[in-house]
Design an enzyme around this catalytic site. Structure first.
Site, PDB file in Angstrom:
ATOM      1  N   ASP A 189     -22.383   7.234  18.399  1.00  0.00           N
ATOM      2  CA  ASP A 189     -23.080   7.129  19.719  1.00  0.00           C
ATOM      3  C   ASP A 189     -22.443   6.533  20.864  1.00  0.00           C
ATOM      4  O   ASP A 189     -22.591   6.761  21.744  1.00  0.00           O
ATOM      5  CB  ASP A 189     -24.303   6.906  18.878  1.00  0.00           C
ATOM      6  CG  ASP A 189     -24.439   4.722  19.149  1.00  0.00           C
ATOM      7  OD1 ASP A 189     -23.471   4.911  18.074  1.00  0.00           O
ATOM      8  OD2 ASP A 189     -24.906   3.787  19.217  1.00  0.00           O
ATOM      9  N   GLU A 234     -20.257  -1.779  26.497  1.00  0.00           N
ATOM     10  CA  GLU A 234     -20.456  -0.781  25.760  1.00  0.00           C
ATOM     11  C   GLU A 234     -20.838   0.592  26.584  1.00  0.00           C
ATOM     12  O   GLU A 234     -21.439   0.671  27.269  1.00  0.00           O
ATOM     13  CB  GLU A 234     -20.789  -0.732  24.579  1.00  0.00           C
ATOM     14  CG  GLU A 234     -21.335   0.047  23.441  1.00  0.00           C
ATOM     15  CD  GLU A 234     -21.739  -0.383  21.921  1.00  0.00           C
ATOM     16  OE1 GLU A 234     -21.536   0.059  21.414  1.00  0.00           O
ATOM     17  OE2 GLU A 234     -22.266  -1.689  22.168  1.00  0.00           O
ATOM     18  N   ASP A 284     -19.653   1.724  18.089  1.00  0.00           N
ATOM     19  CA  ASP A 284     -20.006   1.666  16.167  1.00  0.00           C
ATOM     20  C   ASP A 284     -19.041   2.418  15.839  1.00  0.00           C
ATOM     21  O   ASP A 284     -19.239   3.681  16.831  1.00  0.00           O
ATOM     22  CB  ASP A 284     -20.889   1.044  16.102  1.00  0.00           C
ATOM     23  CG  ASP A 284     -21.852   1.520  16.130  1.00  0.00           C
ATOM     24  OD1 ASP A 284     -21.466   3.297  17.199  1.00  0.00           O
ATOM     25  OD2 ASP A 284     -23.177   0.698  17.408  1.00  0.00           O
ATOM     26  N   TYR A 312     -32.202   2.175  17.447  1.00  0.00           N
ATOM     27  CA  TYR A 312     -33.146   2.975  17.897  1.00  0.00           C
ATOM     28  C   TYR A 312     -34.149   2.732  17.869  1.00  0.00           C
ATOM     29  O   TYR A 312     -34.159   4.158  16.542  1.00  0.00           O
ATOM     30  CB  TYR A 312     -31.744   4.170  18.259  1.00  0.00           C
ATOM     31  CG  TYR A 312     -30.564   4.809  18.590  1.00  0.00           C
ATOM     32  CD1 TYR A 312     -30.964   4.645  19.859  1.00  0.00           C
ATOM     33  CD2 TYR A 312     -29.336   3.968  17.975  1.00  0.00           C
ATOM     34  CE1 TYR A 312     -29.451   4.883  20.822  1.00  0.00           C
ATOM     35  CE2 TYR A 312     -28.244   4.657  18.855  1.00  0.00           C
ATOM     36  CZ  TYR A 312     -27.846   4.419  19.949  1.00  0.00           C
ATOM     37  OH  TYR A 312     -26.797   4.494  20.614  1.00  0.00           O
TER      38      TYR A 312
END
Length: 513
Positions: free
Chosen positions: A81, A479, A84, A233
Protein backbone atom coordinates in the site's frame (compact mmCIF):
# COMPACT_ATOMS: atom_id res chain seq x y z
CA UNK A 1 -36.98 28.34 -31.78
CA UNK A 2 -35.11 25.00 -31.71
CA UNK A 3 -32.32 26.45 -33.89
CA UNK A 4 -31.89 29.36 -31.46
CA UNK A 5 -31.63 26.92 -28.56
CA UNK A 6 -28.98 24.89 -30.39
CA UNK A 7 -27.04 28.04 -31.26
CA UNK A 8 -27.18 29.10 -27.61
CA UNK A 9 -25.78 25.76 -26.48
CA UNK A 10 -22.98 25.93 -29.07
CA UNK A 11 -22.16 29.46 -27.92
CA UNK A 12 -22.04 28.31 -24.29
CA UNK A 13 -19.70 25.48 -25.25
CA UNK A 14 -17.37 27.81 -27.10
CA UNK A 15 -17.34 30.26 -24.21
CA UNK A 16 -16.50 27.45 -21.80
CA UNK A 17 -13.75 26.20 -24.11
CA UNK A 18 -12.27 29.67 -24.43
CA UNK A 19 -12.34 30.02 -20.63
CA UNK A 20 -10.42 26.78 -20.26
CA UNK A 21 -7.87 27.83 -22.87
CA UNK A 22 -7.50 31.18 -21.10
CA UNK A 23 -6.87 29.26 -17.88
CA UNK A 24 -4.15 27.15 -19.49
CA UNK A 25 -2.44 30.07 -21.21
CA UNK A 26 -2.39 32.29 -18.12
CA UNK A 27 -1.12 29.77 -15.57
CA UNK A 28 2.29 28.23 -14.95
CA UNK A 29 3.08 25.58 -17.53
CA UNK A 30 3.58 21.95 -16.51
CA UNK A 31 4.30 18.84 -18.55
CA UNK A 32 1.17 16.88 -17.69
CA UNK A 33 2.12 14.12 -20.13
CA UNK A 34 5.37 13.49 -18.27
CA UNK A 35 3.56 13.58 -14.93
CA UNK A 36 1.00 11.08 -16.25
CA UNK A 37 3.71 8.68 -17.42
CA UNK A 38 5.50 8.91 -14.10
CA UNK A 39 2.33 8.43 -12.07
CA UNK A 40 1.58 5.13 -13.81
CA UNK A 41 5.19 3.98 -13.45
CA UNK A 42 4.81 4.27 -9.67
CA UNK A 43 2.48 1.29 -9.49
CA UNK A 44 5.24 -0.96 -10.78
CA UNK A 45 7.35 0.05 -7.77
CA UNK A 46 4.59 -1.15 -5.44
CA UNK A 47 4.11 -4.58 -6.99
CA UNK A 48 4.26 -7.67 -4.85
CA UNK A 49 4.79 -11.15 -6.30
CA UNK A 50 6.74 -12.40 -9.31
CA UNK A 51 7.55 -9.41 -11.49
CA UNK A 52 6.90 -9.70 -15.25
CA UNK A 53 9.47 -9.64 -18.04
CA UNK A 54 8.41 -6.11 -19.04
CA UNK A 55 8.86 -4.63 -15.54
CA UNK A 56 10.16 -1.09 -16.05
CA UNK A 57 11.15 -0.33 -12.45
CA UNK A 58 14.31 -2.43 -12.39
CA UNK A 59 15.43 -1.73 -8.82
CA UNK A 60 12.56 -3.94 -7.64
CA UNK A 61 12.63 -7.76 -7.70
CA UNK A 62 10.32 -10.68 -6.88
CA UNK A 63 8.85 -10.67 -3.36
CA UNK A 64 6.13 -12.25 -1.26
CA UNK A 65 6.33 -15.49 -3.26
CA UNK A 66 4.95 -17.61 -0.41
CA UNK A 67 2.06 -15.32 0.51
CA UNK A 68 -0.92 -17.44 1.56
CA UNK A 69 1.09 -20.66 1.74
CA UNK A 70 0.50 -21.12 5.47
CA UNK A 71 -3.25 -20.88 4.90
CA UNK A 72 -3.23 -23.11 1.84
CA UNK A 73 -4.17 -20.38 -0.66
CA UNK A 74 -2.25 -18.59 -3.40
CA UNK A 75 -2.08 -14.92 -2.44
CA UNK A 76 1.00 -14.03 -4.48
CA UNK A 77 0.69 -10.66 -6.22
CA UNK A 78 -1.16 -7.43 -5.53
CA UNK A 79 0.29 -4.20 -4.21
CA UNK A 80 2.04 -2.98 -1.11
CA UNK A 81 0.00 0.00 0.00
CA UNK A 82 2.74 2.48 0.89
CA UNK A 83 6.25 2.39 2.36
CA UNK A 84 5.80 -0.90 4.19
CA UNK A 85 5.49 -4.51 3.02
CA UNK A 86 1.91 -5.31 4.03
CA UNK A 87 -0.87 -5.97 1.54
CA UNK A 88 -3.95 -4.21 2.92
CA UNK A 89 -7.04 -5.18 0.95
CA UNK A 90 -9.31 -2.18 1.55
CA UNK A 91 -6.97 0.59 0.29
CA UNK A 92 -5.75 -1.70 -2.50
CA UNK A 93 -9.31 -2.15 -3.72
CA UNK A 94 -10.00 1.60 -3.57
CA UNK A 95 -6.82 2.17 -5.59
CA UNK A 96 -8.12 -0.12 -8.34
CA UNK A 97 -11.63 1.38 -8.27
CA UNK A 98 -10.22 4.86 -8.78
CA UNK A 99 -7.70 3.83 -11.44
CA UNK A 100 -10.58 2.16 -13.27
CA UNK A 101 -12.84 5.18 -12.93
CA UNK A 102 -10.03 7.31 -14.34
CA UNK A 103 -9.76 5.04 -17.38
CA UNK A 104 -13.56 4.98 -17.84
CA UNK A 105 -13.65 8.79 -17.92
CA UNK A 106 -10.32 9.55 -19.60
CA UNK A 107 -9.20 6.38 -21.35
CA UNK A 108 -9.12 8.08 -24.76
CA UNK A 109 -6.89 10.81 -23.36
CA UNK A 110 -4.58 8.17 -21.88
CA UNK A 111 -4.50 6.39 -25.24
CA UNK A 112 -3.51 9.61 -27.00
CA UNK A 113 -0.73 10.07 -24.43
CA UNK A 114 0.53 6.53 -25.05
CA UNK A 115 -0.31 5.40 -21.50
CA UNK A 116 -3.52 3.40 -21.92
CA UNK A 117 -1.69 0.06 -21.93
CA UNK A 118 0.17 0.96 -18.73
CA UNK A 119 -3.07 2.03 -17.04
CA UNK A 120 -4.70 -1.31 -17.86
CA UNK A 121 -1.62 -3.18 -16.63
CA UNK A 122 -1.79 -1.31 -13.32
CA UNK A 123 -5.47 -2.21 -12.91
CA UNK A 124 -5.03 -5.86 -13.91
CA UNK A 125 -2.17 -6.36 -11.44
CA UNK A 126 -4.70 -5.57 -8.73
CA UNK A 127 -7.70 -7.43 -10.13
CA UNK A 128 -5.67 -10.59 -10.78
CA UNK A 129 -4.89 -10.58 -7.07
CA UNK A 130 -8.52 -10.01 -6.06
CA UNK A 131 -9.56 -13.04 -8.11
CA UNK A 132 -7.06 -15.11 -6.11
CA UNK A 133 -8.16 -13.56 -2.82
CA UNK A 134 -11.84 -14.36 -3.43
CA UNK A 135 -11.55 -18.12 -2.90
CA UNK A 136 -15.24 -18.82 -2.20
CA UNK A 137 -18.42 -16.79 -2.77
CA UNK A 138 -18.42 -15.88 0.93
CA UNK A 139 -14.67 -15.74 1.60
CA UNK A 140 -12.33 -12.83 0.86
CA UNK A 141 -8.72 -12.70 2.02
CA UNK A 142 -8.30 -9.10 3.15
CA UNK A 143 -4.73 -8.76 4.37
CA UNK A 144 -1.34 -10.41 4.05
CA UNK A 145 1.23 -9.47 6.65
CA UNK A 146 0.86 -7.66 9.92
CA UNK A 147 1.41 -3.92 10.25
CA UNK A 148 2.76 -4.19 13.80
CA UNK A 149 5.50 -6.76 13.13
CA UNK A 150 6.21 -5.21 9.74
CA UNK A 151 6.84 -1.80 11.26
CA UNK A 152 9.32 -3.35 13.68
CA UNK A 153 11.60 -4.07 10.70
CA UNK A 154 13.10 -1.90 7.98
CA UNK A 155 13.65 -4.33 5.11
CA UNK A 156 13.34 -4.47 1.37
CA UNK A 157 10.29 -6.50 0.31
CA UNK A 158 12.73 -8.90 -1.36
CA UNK A 159 14.26 -9.71 2.07
CA UNK A 160 11.32 -9.52 4.46
CA UNK A 161 11.38 -11.91 7.40
CA UNK A 162 8.23 -10.57 9.07
CA UNK A 163 4.95 -12.46 9.39
CA UNK A 164 3.15 -13.20 6.15
CA UNK A 165 0.04 -14.51 7.84
CA UNK A 166 -3.09 -13.97 5.78
CA UNK A 167 -6.42 -12.81 7.19
CA UNK A 168 -9.90 -13.30 5.76
CA UNK A 169 -13.52 -12.28 6.15
CA UNK A 170 -16.28 -14.86 5.82
CA UNK A 171 -19.82 -15.65 6.95
CA UNK A 172 -18.81 -15.89 10.62
CA UNK A 173 -16.34 -12.99 10.45
CA UNK A 174 -17.98 -10.46 8.12
CA UNK A 175 -16.41 -7.53 6.34
CA UNK A 176 -19.04 -5.68 4.32
CA UNK A 177 -16.76 -2.69 3.76
CA UNK A 178 -13.87 -4.62 2.22
CA UNK A 179 -16.25 -6.90 0.31
CA UNK A 180 -18.13 -3.86 -1.00
CA UNK A 181 -15.00 -1.99 -2.05
CA UNK A 182 -13.53 -5.05 -3.75
CA UNK A 183 -16.85 -5.57 -5.55
CA UNK A 184 -16.72 -1.93 -6.68
CA UNK A 185 -13.14 -2.35 -7.91
CA UNK A 186 -13.95 -5.47 -9.91
CA UNK A 187 -17.16 -3.99 -11.34
CA UNK A 188 -15.37 -0.79 -12.41
CA UNK A 189 -12.52 -2.83 -13.90
CA UNK A 190 -15.06 -5.02 -15.72
CA UNK A 191 -16.20 -1.88 -17.54
CA UNK A 192 -12.59 -1.06 -18.42
CA UNK A 193 -11.86 -4.50 -19.91
CA UNK A 194 -15.24 -4.98 -21.62
CA UNK A 195 -13.94 -4.28 -25.13
CA UNK A 196 -10.30 -5.37 -24.94
CA UNK A 197 -10.78 -8.54 -22.89
CA UNK A 198 -14.48 -9.50 -22.67
CA UNK A 199 -13.87 -12.90 -21.06
CA UNK A 200 -11.80 -11.32 -18.29
CA UNK A 201 -14.42 -8.60 -17.90
CA UNK A 202 -17.10 -11.22 -17.40
CA UNK A 203 -14.98 -13.03 -14.80
CA UNK A 204 -14.47 -9.79 -12.85
CA UNK A 205 -18.19 -9.06 -12.95
CA UNK A 206 -19.01 -12.55 -11.65
CA UNK A 207 -16.69 -12.02 -8.67
CA UNK A 208 -18.04 -8.50 -8.10
CA UNK A 209 -21.64 -9.73 -7.93
CA UNK A 210 -20.76 -12.52 -5.52
CA UNK A 211 -18.79 -10.17 -3.28
CA UNK A 212 -21.60 -7.65 -3.15
CA UNK A 213 -24.10 -10.34 -2.23
CA UNK A 214 -21.73 -11.62 0.46
CA UNK A 215 -21.11 -8.16 1.90
CA UNK A 216 -24.79 -7.31 1.96
CA UNK A 217 -26.01 -10.60 3.40
CA UNK A 218 -23.38 -10.93 6.17
CA UNK A 219 -23.02 -7.40 7.45
CA UNK A 220 -20.25 -6.15 9.68
CA UNK A 221 -17.07 -4.06 9.75
CA UNK A 222 -13.99 -5.85 8.51
CA UNK A 223 -11.76 -4.45 11.27
CA UNK A 224 -13.89 -6.32 13.81
CA UNK A 225 -13.00 -9.54 11.98
CA UNK A 226 -9.41 -8.68 10.98
CA UNK A 227 -8.40 -6.92 14.17
CA UNK A 228 -4.74 -6.51 13.20
CA UNK A 229 -5.80 -3.87 10.66
CA UNK A 230 -6.90 -1.49 13.44
CA UNK A 231 -4.52 1.41 13.75
CA UNK A 232 -3.55 1.07 10.10
CA UNK A 233 -6.75 1.00 8.02
CA UNK A 234 -9.59 1.13 10.51
CA UNK A 235 -12.97 1.48 8.80
CA UNK A 236 -14.13 4.58 10.66
CA UNK A 237 -17.04 5.25 8.31
CA UNK A 238 -18.42 1.73 8.61
CA UNK A 239 -19.65 -0.32 5.67
CA UNK A 240 -22.85 1.37 4.47
CA UNK A 241 -21.01 3.76 2.13
CA UNK A 242 -19.15 0.84 0.53
CA UNK A 243 -22.40 -1.09 -0.06
CA UNK A 244 -23.95 1.94 -1.82
CA UNK A 245 -20.69 2.47 -3.74
CA UNK A 246 -20.59 -1.17 -4.86
CA UNK A 247 -24.27 -1.14 -5.87
CA UNK A 248 -23.76 1.91 -8.09
CA UNK A 249 -20.66 0.45 -9.75
CA UNK A 250 -22.49 -2.81 -10.36
CA UNK A 251 -25.36 -0.86 -11.88
CA UNK A 252 -22.93 0.95 -14.18
CA UNK A 253 -21.36 -2.38 -15.15
CA UNK A 254 -24.58 -4.38 -15.67
CA UNK A 255 -27.49 -1.96 -16.20
CA UNK A 256 -29.35 -4.27 -13.81
CA UNK A 257 -32.07 -2.14 -12.21
CA UNK A 258 -31.86 -4.15 -8.97
CA UNK A 259 -28.55 -2.50 -8.13
CA UNK A 260 -29.94 0.96 -8.80
CA UNK A 261 -32.97 0.19 -6.64
CA UNK A 262 -30.63 -0.90 -3.85
CA UNK A 263 -28.87 2.50 -3.94
CA UNK A 264 -32.20 4.31 -4.07
CA UNK A 265 -34.03 2.27 -1.44
CA UNK A 266 -31.12 2.48 1.02
CA UNK A 267 -30.22 6.07 0.22
CA UNK A 268 -31.46 7.48 3.52
CA UNK A 269 -30.92 4.53 5.86
CA UNK A 270 -27.30 4.10 4.70
CA UNK A 271 -26.47 7.82 4.78
CA UNK A 272 -26.19 8.40 1.06
CA UNK A 273 -28.65 11.29 1.07
CA UNK A 274 -28.13 12.40 4.67
CA UNK A 275 -24.38 12.65 5.13
CA UNK A 276 -22.91 15.97 3.99
CA UNK A 277 -19.19 15.22 3.72
CA UNK A 278 -16.17 17.34 2.85
CA UNK A 279 -13.66 14.55 2.26
CA UNK A 280 -13.40 11.51 0.00
CA UNK A 281 -10.98 8.70 0.71
CA UNK A 282 -10.26 4.96 0.90
CA UNK A 283 -12.43 4.98 4.04
CA UNK A 284 -15.20 7.53 3.38
CA UNK A 285 -16.92 6.95 0.02
CA UNK A 286 -20.03 9.09 0.45
CA UNK A 287 -18.93 11.97 -1.81
CA UNK A 288 -18.09 9.52 -4.61
CA UNK A 289 -21.43 7.76 -4.16
CA UNK A 290 -23.28 11.07 -4.25
CA UNK A 291 -21.48 12.28 -7.36
CA UNK A 292 -22.07 9.06 -9.32
CA UNK A 293 -25.75 9.07 -8.32
CA UNK A 294 -26.06 12.75 -9.31
CA UNK A 295 -24.64 12.13 -12.76
CA UNK A 296 -27.33 9.54 -13.47
CA UNK A 297 -29.73 12.48 -13.84
CA UNK A 298 -28.34 13.26 -17.29
CA UNK A 299 -30.07 10.14 -18.70
CA UNK A 300 -33.78 10.36 -19.45
CA UNK A 301 -34.51 6.89 -18.07
CA UNK A 302 -33.45 8.00 -14.58
CA UNK A 303 -35.82 10.95 -14.42
CA UNK A 304 -38.42 8.72 -12.76
CA UNK A 305 -36.07 8.54 -9.77
CA UNK A 306 -35.45 12.28 -9.75
CA UNK A 307 -36.69 12.82 -6.18
CA UNK A 308 -34.01 10.62 -4.58
CA UNK A 309 -31.29 11.40 -7.13
CA UNK A 310 -31.79 15.11 -6.47
CA UNK A 311 -31.19 14.41 -2.77
CA UNK A 312 -27.96 12.66 -3.69
CA UNK A 313 -27.11 15.63 -5.89
CA UNK A 314 -27.68 18.09 -3.04
CA UNK A 315 -25.06 16.30 -0.93
CA UNK A 316 -22.66 15.92 -3.87
CA UNK A 317 -22.80 19.63 -4.50
CA UNK A 318 -22.24 20.33 -0.80
CA UNK A 319 -18.91 18.51 -1.20
CA UNK A 320 -18.01 20.38 -4.40
CA UNK A 321 -18.97 23.75 -2.90
CA UNK A 322 -16.99 22.97 0.27
CA UNK A 323 -13.88 22.38 -1.85
CA UNK A 324 -14.50 25.66 -3.68
CA UNK A 325 -15.03 27.57 -0.40
CA UNK A 326 -18.54 28.44 -1.55
CA UNK A 327 -20.63 27.11 1.35
CA UNK A 328 -21.85 29.61 3.94
CA UNK A 329 -20.61 27.64 6.94
CA UNK A 330 -18.68 24.43 6.28
CA UNK A 331 -15.81 24.54 3.80
CA UNK A 332 -12.50 22.75 3.38
CA UNK A 333 -9.60 24.59 4.98
CA UNK A 334 -6.78 25.78 2.71
CA UNK A 335 -3.11 26.44 3.29
CA UNK A 336 -1.80 29.98 2.63
CA UNK A 337 -0.54 28.63 -0.71
CA UNK A 338 -4.05 27.50 -1.69
CA UNK A 339 -3.88 23.74 -1.08
CA UNK A 340 -6.93 21.94 0.29
CA UNK A 341 -6.12 20.83 3.80
CA UNK A 342 -8.08 18.14 5.65
CA UNK A 343 -5.57 16.72 8.14
CA UNK A 344 -1.86 16.51 8.79
CA UNK A 345 -1.36 12.81 8.03
CA UNK A 346 -1.11 12.15 4.28
CA UNK A 347 -3.18 15.17 3.30
CA UNK A 348 -2.39 14.79 -0.41
CA UNK A 349 -4.77 11.85 -0.72
CA UNK A 350 -7.69 14.21 -0.09
CA UNK A 351 -6.28 16.72 -2.57
CA UNK A 352 -5.88 14.30 -5.47
CA UNK A 353 -9.27 12.75 -4.72
CA UNK A 354 -10.94 16.17 -4.73
CA UNK A 355 -9.21 17.13 -7.98
CA UNK A 356 -10.60 14.00 -9.62
CA UNK A 357 -14.16 14.42 -8.38
CA UNK A 358 -14.21 18.10 -9.34
CA UNK A 359 -12.87 17.31 -12.81
CA UNK A 360 -15.45 14.61 -13.50
CA UNK A 361 -18.27 16.76 -12.14
CA UNK A 362 -17.06 19.66 -14.27
CA UNK A 363 -17.39 17.40 -17.32
CA UNK A 364 -20.90 16.45 -16.22
CA UNK A 365 -21.96 20.09 -15.84
CA UNK A 366 -20.37 20.93 -19.18
CA UNK A 367 -22.15 18.07 -20.96
CA UNK A 368 -25.54 18.94 -19.47
CA UNK A 369 -25.12 22.74 -19.87
CA UNK A 370 -25.56 23.36 -16.17
CA UNK A 371 -24.03 25.48 -13.46
CA UNK A 372 -23.57 24.64 -9.80
CA UNK A 373 -25.65 26.50 -7.21
CA UNK A 374 -23.53 27.08 -4.09
CA UNK A 375 -24.53 29.21 -1.10
CA UNK A 376 -22.17 31.96 -2.26
CA UNK A 377 -23.32 32.01 -5.86
CA UNK A 378 -23.47 30.03 -9.08
CA UNK A 379 -20.37 28.31 -10.35
CA UNK A 380 -19.68 27.19 -13.93
CA UNK A 381 -17.96 23.96 -14.96
CA UNK A 382 -14.81 25.85 -15.94
CA UNK A 383 -14.43 27.12 -12.36
CA UNK A 384 -14.47 23.55 -11.05
CA UNK A 385 -11.85 22.53 -13.59
CA UNK A 386 -9.79 25.62 -12.85
CA UNK A 387 -9.69 24.80 -9.17
CA UNK A 388 -8.88 21.13 -9.82
CA UNK A 389 -6.03 22.27 -12.04
CA UNK A 390 -4.75 24.62 -9.32
CA UNK A 391 -4.50 21.66 -6.94
CA UNK A 392 -2.62 19.55 -9.47
CA UNK A 393 -0.32 22.47 -10.25
CA UNK A 394 0.39 22.89 -6.54
CA UNK A 395 1.35 19.20 -6.44
CA UNK A 396 3.68 19.65 -9.43
CA UNK A 397 5.50 22.65 -8.02
CA UNK A 398 3.34 25.77 -8.08
CA UNK A 399 3.60 26.24 -4.31
CA UNK A 400 5.54 28.33 -1.78
CA UNK A 401 8.43 25.84 -1.60
CA UNK A 402 8.59 25.26 -5.39
CA UNK A 403 8.63 21.55 -4.53
CA UNK A 404 7.05 18.90 -6.68
CA UNK A 405 5.31 16.45 -4.40
CA UNK A 406 5.13 13.97 -7.27
CA UNK A 407 8.46 12.18 -6.90
CA UNK A 408 10.71 12.23 -9.95
CA UNK A 409 8.84 15.10 -11.60
CA UNK A 410 10.56 18.46 -12.05
CA UNK A 411 13.89 19.71 -10.71
CA UNK A 412 12.99 19.57 -7.00
CA UNK A 413 11.10 16.77 -5.27
CA UNK A 414 11.36 14.81 -1.99
CA UNK A 415 14.55 12.75 -1.71
CA UNK A 416 14.08 10.87 1.58
CA UNK A 417 10.77 9.08 1.28
CA UNK A 418 9.55 6.93 4.14
CA UNK A 419 9.71 3.79 1.98
CA UNK A 420 11.58 0.61 2.77
CA UNK A 421 12.38 -0.51 -0.76
CA UNK A 422 13.37 2.92 -2.06
CA UNK A 423 15.56 3.78 0.94
CA UNK A 424 17.73 0.63 0.83
CA UNK A 425 20.24 -0.31 -1.86
CA UNK A 426 18.39 -2.25 -4.52
CA UNK A 427 18.39 -6.03 -4.77
CA UNK A 428 19.84 -5.66 -8.27
CA UNK A 429 22.94 -3.92 -6.89
CA UNK A 430 23.21 -5.85 -3.62
CA UNK A 431 21.78 -9.35 -3.50
CA UNK A 432 23.08 -9.85 0.03
CA UNK A 433 20.47 -10.31 2.75
CA UNK A 434 19.61 -7.18 4.75
CA UNK A 435 18.15 -8.10 8.12
CA UNK A 436 15.25 -6.70 10.10
CA UNK A 437 17.11 -4.20 12.27
CA UNK A 438 20.09 -3.86 9.92
CA UNK A 439 17.86 -1.79 7.66
CA UNK A 440 17.21 0.67 10.48
CA UNK A 441 20.88 0.87 11.43
CA UNK A 442 22.36 1.16 7.95
CA UNK A 443 19.65 2.84 5.88
CA UNK A 444 16.74 4.34 7.79
CA UNK A 445 18.91 6.67 9.86
CA UNK A 446 21.17 7.88 7.05
CA UNK A 447 20.61 11.47 5.96
CA UNK A 448 21.58 10.85 2.33
CA UNK A 449 18.85 10.77 -0.31
CA UNK A 450 17.24 7.40 -1.00
CA UNK A 451 19.33 5.30 -3.41
CA UNK A 452 16.20 4.46 -5.47
CA UNK A 453 13.82 7.11 -6.80
CA UNK A 454 10.16 6.15 -6.27
CA UNK A 455 9.08 7.80 -9.51
CA UNK A 456 5.44 8.88 -9.64
CA UNK A 457 4.77 8.55 -5.92
CA UNK A 458 2.60 11.30 -4.46
CA UNK A 459 3.84 11.88 -0.91
CA UNK A 460 1.75 12.98 2.08
CA UNK A 461 2.69 16.58 1.39
CA UNK A 462 3.00 19.83 3.33
CA UNK A 463 1.44 20.89 6.61
CA UNK A 464 -1.30 23.49 7.06
CA UNK A 465 1.21 26.31 6.54
CA UNK A 466 2.78 24.84 3.37
CA UNK A 467 5.78 23.61 5.38
CA UNK A 468 7.50 20.36 4.43
CA UNK A 469 10.36 18.43 6.08
CA UNK A 470 12.02 16.01 3.70
CA UNK A 471 13.03 13.44 6.33
CA UNK A 472 12.64 9.68 6.24
CA UNK A 473 11.21 9.54 9.76
CA UNK A 474 8.54 12.11 8.85
CA UNK A 475 6.04 9.53 7.62
CA UNK A 476 3.08 11.92 7.83
CA UNK A 477 4.61 13.98 5.03
CA UNK A 478 7.12 11.76 3.17
CA UNK A 479 5.24 8.47 2.88
CA UNK A 480 3.40 7.88 -0.39
CA UNK A 481 0.40 5.59 -0.93
CA UNK A 482 -1.06 3.92 -4.00
CA UNK A 483 -4.42 5.63 -3.54
CA UNK A 484 -2.76 9.07 -3.55
CA UNK A 485 -1.55 8.61 -7.10
CA UNK A 486 -4.52 6.55 -8.35
CA UNK A 487 -6.94 9.48 -8.57
CA UNK A 488 -4.27 11.78 -9.99
CA UNK A 489 -3.89 9.63 -13.11
CA UNK A 490 -7.24 10.56 -14.66
CA UNK A 491 -6.89 14.28 -13.95
CA UNK A 492 -3.42 14.38 -15.48
CA UNK A 493 -4.77 12.69 -18.62
CA UNK A 494 -7.52 15.30 -18.88
CA UNK A 495 -5.14 18.23 -18.37
CA UNK A 496 -2.67 16.78 -20.86
CA UNK A 497 -5.42 16.64 -23.49
CA UNK A 498 -6.48 20.24 -22.78
CA UNK A 499 -2.87 21.38 -23.00
CA UNK A 500 -2.51 19.56 -26.31
CA UNK A 501 -5.71 21.07 -27.68
CA UNK A 502 -4.57 24.54 -26.67
CA UNK A 503 -1.15 24.12 -28.27
CA UNK A 504 -2.60 22.72 -31.50
CA UNK A 505 -4.91 25.74 -31.82
CA UNK A 506 -2.01 28.12 -31.26
CA UNK A 507 0.49 26.62 -33.72
CA UNK A 508 1.79 29.24 -36.15
CA UNK A 509 0.62 28.72 -39.71
CA UNK A 510 3.45 27.56 -41.99
CA UNK A 511 3.06 28.32 -45.66
CA UNK A 512 3.74 25.33 -47.89
CA UNK A 513 6.47 25.88 -50.45
Amino acid sequence: MEDNKKQGIVLQQWCALLSIFALISSSQSFDYSDALSKSLLYFESQRSGRLPYNQRVTWRHHSGLTDGLEQGVDLVGGYYDAGDNVKFGLPMAFTITMLSWGVIEYGREMEDAGEYKHALEAIKWGTDYFIKAHTHPNVLWGEVGDGFTDHYCWQRPEDMTTSRQAYKVDENNPGSDIAGETAAAMAAAAIVFRKTNPHYSGLLLHHAQQLFEFGDKYRGKYDESIEVVKGHYTSWSGYMDELLWAALWLYKATNNEDYLKYALNNAQAFGGTTWAIKEFSWDVKYAGVQIIASMLLKEEKHKQHMHILEQYRSKAEFYICACLDKNNVTNVQRTPGGLLYIRQWNNMQYVSNAAFLLTTYSDYLQATHQNLACDKGRVGPQELLSFAKSQVDYILGSNPTAMSYLVGYGPKYPQRLHHRGASIESYKRNKGFIGCTQGYDSWYRMHRPNPNVLVGALVGGPDGNDGFRDERWNYMQTEACTYNTATLVGVLAKLDRLEGDYLSLNQPLIASS
